[in-house]
Design a protein around this motif. Structure first.
Motif, mmCIF file in Angstrom:
data_model
loop_
_atom_site.group_PDB
_atom_site.id
_atom_site.type_symbol
_atom_site.label_atom_id
_atom_site.label_comp_id
_atom_site.label_asym_id
_atom_site.label_seq_id
_atom_site.Cartn_x
_atom_site.Cartn_y
_atom_site.Cartn_z
ATOM 1 N N ARG A 130 0.816 -1.201 0.000
ATOM 2 C CA ARG A 130 0.000 0.000 0.000
ATOM 3 C C ARG A 130 0.859 1.264 0.000
ATOM 4 O O ARG A 130 0.505 2.281 -0.609
ATOM 5 N N LEU A 131 1.986 1.205 0.675
ATOM 6 C CA LEU A 131 2.912 2.344 0.644
ATOM 7 C C LEU A 131 3.426 2.583 -0.775
ATOM 8 O O LEU A 131 3.524 3.721 -1.243
ATOM 9 N N MET A 132 3.776 1.494 -1.459
ATOM 10 C CA MET A 132 4.240 1.614 -2.843
ATOM 11 C C MET A 132 3.135 2.177 -3.727
ATOM 12 O O MET A 132 3.371 3.054 -4.572
ATOM 13 N N ASP A 133 1.905 1.676 -3.550
ATOM 14 C CA ASP A 133 0.794 2.154 -4.354
ATOM 15 C C ASP A 133 0.556 3.645 -4.135
ATOM 16 O O ASP A 133 0.341 4.392 -5.087
ATOM 17 N N ALA A 134 0.584 4.071 -2.869
ATOM 18 C CA ALA A 134 0.333 5.486 -2.563
ATOM 19 C C ALA A 134 1.401 6.383 -3.181
ATOM 20 O O ALA A 134 1.090 7.471 -3.692
ATOM 21 N N ILE A 198 15.197 6.300 -3.982
ATOM 22 C CA ILE A 198 14.505 5.400 -3.050
ATOM 23 C C ILE A 198 15.356 4.180 -2.742
ATOM 24 O O ILE A 198 15.524 3.804 -1.572
ATOM 25 N N SER A 199 15.910 3.563 -3.765
ATOM 26 C CA SER A 199 16.767 2.398 -3.532
ATOM 27 C C SER A 199 18.003 2.790 -2.730
ATOM 28 O O SER A 199 18.452 2.043 -1.860
ATOM 29 N N GLY A 200 18.559 3.973 -3.011
ATOM 30 C CA GLY A 200 19.734 4.435 -2.272
ATOM 31 C C GLY A 200 19.450 4.618 -0.788
ATOM 32 O O GLY A 200 20.261 4.225 0.064
ATOM 33 N N GLU A 201 18.307 5.220 -0.456
ATOM 34 C CA GLU A 201 17.960 5.399 0.956
ATOM 35 C C GLU A 201 17.720 4.054 1.644
ATOM 36 O O GLU A 201 18.086 3.867 2.808
ATOM 37 N N LEU A 202 17.100 3.119 0.938
ATOM 38 C CA LEU A 202 16.869 1.806 1.527
ATOM 39 C C LEU A 202 18.189 1.062 1.749
ATOM 40 O O LEU A 202 18.353 0.356 2.749
ATOM 41 N N LEU A 203 19.126 1.225 0.823
ATOM 42 C CA LEU A 203 20.454 0.616 1.012
ATOM 43 C C LEU A 203 21.147 1.222 2.228
ATOM 44 O O LEU A 203 21.835 0.518 2.980
ATOM 45 N N ASP A 204 20.958 2.527 2.418
ATOM 46 C CA ASP A 204 21.522 3.201 3.587
ATOM 47 C C ASP A 204 20.917 2.644 4.886
ATOM 48 O O ASP A 204 21.632 2.381 5.855
ATOM 49 N N PRO A 217 16.167 -3.515 -1.300
ATOM 50 C CA PRO A 217 16.198 -2.103 -1.718
ATOM 51 C C PRO A 217 16.079 -1.902 -3.227
ATOM 52 O O PRO A 217 15.338 -1.021 -3.677
ATOM 53 N N ILE A 218 16.818 -2.688 -3.997
ATOM 54 C CA ILE A 218 16.800 -2.517 -5.457
ATOM 55 C C ILE A 218 15.440 -2.923 -6.023
ATOM 56 O O ILE A 218 14.849 -2.217 -6.844
ATOM 57 N N GLU A 219 14.947 -4.045 -5.570
ATOM 58 C CA GLU A 219 13.663 -4.550 -6.065
ATOM 59 C C GLU A 219 12.523 -3.605 -5.707
ATOM 60 O O GLU A 219 11.593 -3.395 -6.499
ATOM 61 N N PHE A 220 12.589 -3.011 -4.516
ATOM 62 C CA PHE A 220 11.530 -2.101 -4.080
ATOM 63 C C PHE A 220 11.471 -0.876 -4.990
ATOM 64 O O PHE A 220 10.382 -0.447 -5.398
ATOM 65 N N GLY A 221 12.622 -0.290 -5.297
ATOM 66 C CA GLY A 221 12.644 0.872 -6.179
ATOM 67 C C GLY A 221 12.105 0.552 -7.559
ATOM 68 O O GLY A 221 11.360 1.343 -8.156
ATOM 69 N N MET A 222 12.441 -0.630 -8.071
ATOM 70 C CA MET A 222 11.962 -1.027 -9.396
ATOM 71 C C MET A 222 10.463 -1.308 -9.372
ATOM 72 O O MET A 222 9.754 -1.021 -10.336
ATOM 73 N N GLU A 223 9.966 -1.858 -8.262
ATOM 74 C CA GLU A 223 8.542 -2.189 -8.174
ATOM 75 C C GLU A 223 7.683 -0.930 -8.164
ATOM 76 O O GLU A 223 6.604 -0.902 -8.768
ATOM 77 N N ILE A 224 8.150 0.131 -7.504
ATOM 78 C CA ILE A 224 7.394 1.385 -7.530
ATOM 79 C C ILE A 224 7.278 1.903 -8.961
ATOM 80 O O ILE A 224 6.219 2.369 -9.386
ATOM 81 N N CYS A 225 8.361 1.808 -9.714
ATOM 82 C CA CYS A 225 8.338 2.245 -11.113
ATOM 83 C C CYS A 225 7.370 1.403 -11.934
ATOM 84 O O CYS A 225 6.640 1.925 -12.784
#
Length: 411
Positions: A130-134, A198-204, A217-225
């Protein structure tokens, strides 16, 4: 240079004068500050009290401060979810007369948290989706309005739950640009910046041990796109429906539902050659449809039933523009919802004989009829009126359903 406060509301300068503008923001005394979570920023940012309000104060140079202030006001006029700009303070100086950086002041969004803070906690998979969708909805809405963000990140986005809805809000517009319309290249560039940030902050967060192990982190950034692209395509397709093809509208709603989005608003523009339909998505929490249906109609239904009934109500309401044009109260949602229950829902349900209903309640019967109408309209490739649907349902569906549900007599 004298202290100057440019504000949107004439009351704000009086409240803001009480704050210690002659002190660098990072040295403000605790008595003025409010301890709230905030994301990372290239500027000094503090939350403070101004009368009964909580404000966010950000130090930056005068030109970008004024520019961001105007951009936030533009976004507010466009109805984009973003923080409210309150004022820009210039002409600051310390007691020795040394100049201090101007500040941009925005209203703190009550009940919100930076996205970055959300990922520092343990999130359930459903909440994460839901966060990704928003966030995807926010980016789509910005791009539809012609706004290229240029710095979308977990720190620059606020998350808030409001009456069952999940919503993302823009915080930092410093690097943004507003255009009449964005090109595909501008959108793709902005989306790629968001993915990297987004992926950079998650990696941090992962490196610091604050990120849950289940989040890639990488997959999350790609999924939002990916979610953005699916939503953009579904929303921006211009659909012109000829008369008698309104079941196509339901097809569009179903596709959005399958993507995990619900239609909060539906706008139908009548034209000489058909009806152009525009959808506005909304990310909702579990039980949202039940609560909304109960509030509007008094009907108590299961979540999936409520979603379907609300979709039908929304479609019906969109066709009632010419009802009582001289009476503005007649167009209010609760008034139209009452008419829908009285003139559509109840007569349709009552058309099903009691002896054929079995254990189905009214909401389930109507839901089944809507499903059957969808099936008949798709097969016929034109709209089917409810009276025809009811007759066909009684003749061809209910007898078979009863045969399936009734226990077989022992031999």
């Amino acid at each position: 240079m004298a202290l100057q406060i440019n504000a949107t509301n004439p009351e704000h300068p009086v409240l803001l004068l009480e704050l210690p503008w002659d002190v660098p923001l990072e040295d403000w005394p605790e008595e003025y500050l409010v301890p709230l979570p905030r994301g990372i920023s290239r500027h000094v940012v503090r939350y403070a009290r101004a009368g009964s309000e909580v404000i966010a104060v950000k130090e930056l140079a005068e030109r970008p401060a004024l520019r961001e202030y105007e951009l936030l006001r533009d976004l507010d006029r466009l109805g984009i979810p973003a923080v409210d700009p309150l004022a820009v303070v210039t002409g600051r100086a310390d007691p020795a007369g040394e100049p201090l950086e101007p500040v941009l002041i925005t209203r703190h969004l009550g009940g919100s948290m930076p996205y970055r803070s959300m990922f520092e906690t343990t999130l359930r998979p459903a909440t994460m989706h839901r966060l990704m969708d928003a966030l995807a909805v926010l980016l789509v809405r910005l791009h539809l309005a012609g706004f290229a963000w240029g710095d979308c990140s977990l720190s620059n986005t606020l998350f808030r739950r409001d009456a069952g809805a999940y919503a993302a809000y823009l915080v930092d517009a410093e690097t943004g640009d507003l255009h009449p319309r964005l090109s595909d290249g501008q959108r793709e560039y902005d989306l790629d910046l968001a993915r990297v940030n987004i992926s950079g902050e998650l990696l941090d967060l992962e490196a610091s041990g604050a990120l849950h192990p289940s989040v890639d982190p990488i997959e999350f950034g790609m999924e939002i796109c990916a979610r953005y692209q699916r939503l953009w395509e579904e929303l921006t397709r211009v659909s012109v429906y000829p008369a008698g093809k309104y079941h196509f509208i339901e097809r569009r709603i179903r596709r959005l539902n399958e993507l995990g989005f619900d239609v909060a608003e539906m706008q139908i523009e009548h034209s000489s050659n058909g009806d152009t339909v525009t959808f506005v998505p909304k990310v909702v929490d579990a039980g949202h449809h039940q609560r909304q249906l109960l509030r509007l109609t008094g009907l108590d239904a299961e979540e999936n039933q409520a979603r379907r009934l609300l979709n039908d109500l929304e479609s019906w309401m969109a066709t009632q523009d010419d009802y009582a044009p001289g009476d503005p109260l007649a167009a209010r949602p609760e008034v139209l919802a009452h008419r829908w229950v009285r003139d559509v829902f109840r007569p349709t349900v009552r058309a099903i004989p009691l002896e054929l209903r079995g254990s189905m309640d009214s909401a389930e019967i109507y839901h089944e009829l809507l499903e059957h109408r969808w099936y008949l309209a798709e097969r016929a490739q034109h709209d089917i009126d409810l009276d025809t649907v009811v007759r066909d349902y009684i003749t061809n569906i209910l007898p078979k359903a009863r045969e399936t549900l009734e226990p077989t007599a022992p031999e």
